[in-house]
Design an enzyme around this catalytic site. Structure first.
Site, PDB file in Angstrom:
ATOM      1  N   ARG A 178      18.490 -14.914  22.194  1.00  0.00           N
ATOM      2  CA  ARG A 178      17.962 -14.533  23.508  1.00  0.00           C
ATOM      3  C   ARG A 178      19.071 -14.196  24.511  1.00  0.00           C
ATOM      4  NH1 ARG A 178      14.259 -18.778  25.789  1.00  0.00           N
ATOM      5  NH2 ARG A 178      13.822 -17.093  27.240  1.00  0.00           N
ATOM      6  N   CYS A 179      20.313 -14.458  24.147  1.00  0.00           N
ATOM      7  CA  CYS A 179      21.459 -14.247  25.039  1.00  0.00           C
ATOM      8  C   CYS A 179      22.096 -12.885  24.768  1.00  0.00           C
ATOM      9  CB  CYS A 179      22.484 -15.358  24.801  1.00  0.00           C
ATOM     10  SG  CYS A 179      24.055 -15.094  25.639  1.00  0.00           S
ATOM     11  N   SER A 180      22.239 -12.087  25.807  1.00  0.00           N
ATOM     12  CA  SER A 180      22.800 -10.743  25.633  1.00  0.00           C
ATOM     13  C   SER A 180      24.245 -10.791  25.139  1.00  0.00           C
ATOM     14  CB  SER A 180      22.701  -9.934  26.928  1.00  0.00           C
ATOM     15  OG  SER A 180      23.478 -10.532  27.959  1.00  0.00           O
ATOM     16  N   ARG A 203      24.199 -11.578  21.460  1.00  0.00           N
ATOM     17  CA  ARG A 203      23.782 -10.391  20.682  1.00  0.00           C
ATOM     18  C   ARG A 203      24.903  -9.361  20.641  1.00  0.00           C
ATOM     19  NH1 ARG A 203      19.143 -11.020  23.885  1.00  0.00           N
ATOM     20  NH2 ARG A 203      19.661  -9.109  25.019  1.00  0.00           N
TER      21      ARG A 203
END
Length: 115
Positions: A9-11, A14
């Site tokens: 969920r963390c940019s 990712r």
């Protein structure tokens, strides 16, 4: 062996994973919110990161960090470690480990130092 402690969920997490994959690397992915590291694993990570304090591994801007009073200088290293074990969401992300070295992927390019 290459490992990433990842939160999908963390940019930044990712982006770091994509950066590794773009270089043809296939890291072992540890989704640390569902498979949290133990106290012993966190001690090893701290050493591999070269950090003096567990506080450096924590999301210090997170509301939980503030609610728990972890910014207070009187909080011991063992107390910080206990909170990381109890609340894996406090772990700064992503962490990439290769051999005896680790880097925090903030910015993502920082992990390239250990490849």
């Amino acid at each position: 062996m290459l490992t990433i402690y990842h939160n999908p969920r963390c940019s930044k997490s990712r982006e770091t994973l994509a950066l590794l994959e773009a270089r043809g690397l296939t890291p072992t992915i540890i989704t640390y919110l569902t498979t949290p590291p133990s106290a012993d694993e966190l001690r090893v990570l701290k050493q591999k990161l070269g950090f003096a304090s567990f506080r450096q591994m924590m999301r210090s801007k997170d509301e939980l960090f503030k609610e728990l009073g972890l910014q207070e200088p009187s909080v011991s290293e063992e107390q910080l470690l206990a909170q990381l074990v109890a609340h894996p969401a406090l772990l700064e992300r992503p962490l990439v480990v290769k051999g005896e070295q680790a880097r925090l992927g903030r910015p993502p390019e920082q992990v390239l130092e250990i490849l």
